[in-house]
Design an enzyme around this catalytic site. Structure first.
Site, PDB file in Angstrom:
ATOM      1  N   LEU A   1      13.533   5.114   6.027  1.00 26.91           N
ATOM      2  CA  LEU A   1      13.120   4.760   7.383  1.00 26.91           C
ATOM      3  C   LEU A   1      13.695   3.409   7.799  1.00 26.91           C
ATOM      4  CD1 LEU A   1       9.390   5.940   7.307  1.00 26.91           C
ATOM      5  CD2 LEU A   1      11.350   7.088   8.354  1.00 26.91           C
TER       6      LEU A   1
ATOM      7  N   GLN B   1       8.576  -2.723   4.076  1.00 26.67           N
ATOM      8  CA  GLN B   1       9.186  -2.086   5.244  1.00 26.67           C
ATOM      9  C   GLN B   1       8.416  -2.377   6.523  1.00 26.67           C
ATOM     10  OE1 GLN B   1       9.580   1.942   3.154  1.00 26.67           O
ATOM     11  NE2 GLN B   1      11.370   1.897   4.479  1.00 26.67           N
TER      12      GLN B   1
HETATM   13 ZN    ZN Z   1      13.099   3.453   1.934  1.00 30.46          ZN
END
Ligand code: ZN
Length: 161
Positions: free
Chosen positions: A90, A51
């Site tokens: 997120l 991420q």
């Molecule tokens: Zn996630």
């Protein structure tokens, strides 16, 4: 310590398989610190290295805001039961969807000192472990959503129950 840019859905890095960490280095230690900072800054309960654009098997989780776990090369070794509830990510800002996960999860991982340990959790912690470990295999929760993704207020875009 620094806040890193969170990659969002559509970024091909989120669909890739991550590589195991072989040894702890100052760079990886810094990455982990940054991942914790980035997770707290974004009001998330978990964050996986891809991420922030790094294809390594590293996850940070904190479902209470004061109990951070660092999981390096994590593997789920036991699951039990079932829970169905809202989940967010997120990397998918402003959305949430209903996902069924095990209610109880036990995983093994290495800590920041590369020492093995086991983490065991129920409900939100179990959900977070499953969700974050999926990221390491290039999987996003949106593919497991029952029904449709819902819009949520920006303040609620973290992975909460
Ligand atoms: Zn996630």
């Amino acid at each position: 310590m620094a806040i890193r840019n969170i990659r969002e859905i559509g970024d091909p890095i989120l669909e890739k398989e991550c590589k195991p960490v072989k040894e702890m280095t100052p760079r990886i230690r810094e990455l982990i610190e940054d991942m914790l900072d980035t997770m707290y800054e974004a009001n998330g309960v978990g964050l996986a290295a891809p991420q922030v654009g790094i294809l390594k098997r590293i996850v940070v989780i904190d479902v209470t805001g004061e109990d951070p776990y660092v999981l390096i090369n994590p593997e789920i070794i036991e699951t039990d039961g079932e829970q169905t509830g809202p989940e967010g990510c997120l990397s998918v800002p402003g959305k949430s969807g209903i996902v069924t996960r095990p209610n109880h999860v036990k995983a093994k991982a290495l800590d920041v000192n590369m020492h093995p340990y086991e983490i065991e959790g129920e409900e939100l912690l179990a959900r977070a472990i499953c969700h974050e470990l999926d990221h390491l295999d290039g999987k996003l929760y949106v593919d497991k959503v029952e029904g449709e993704l819902q819009d949520v207020m920006p303040v609620q875009e973290d992975e909460e129950e």
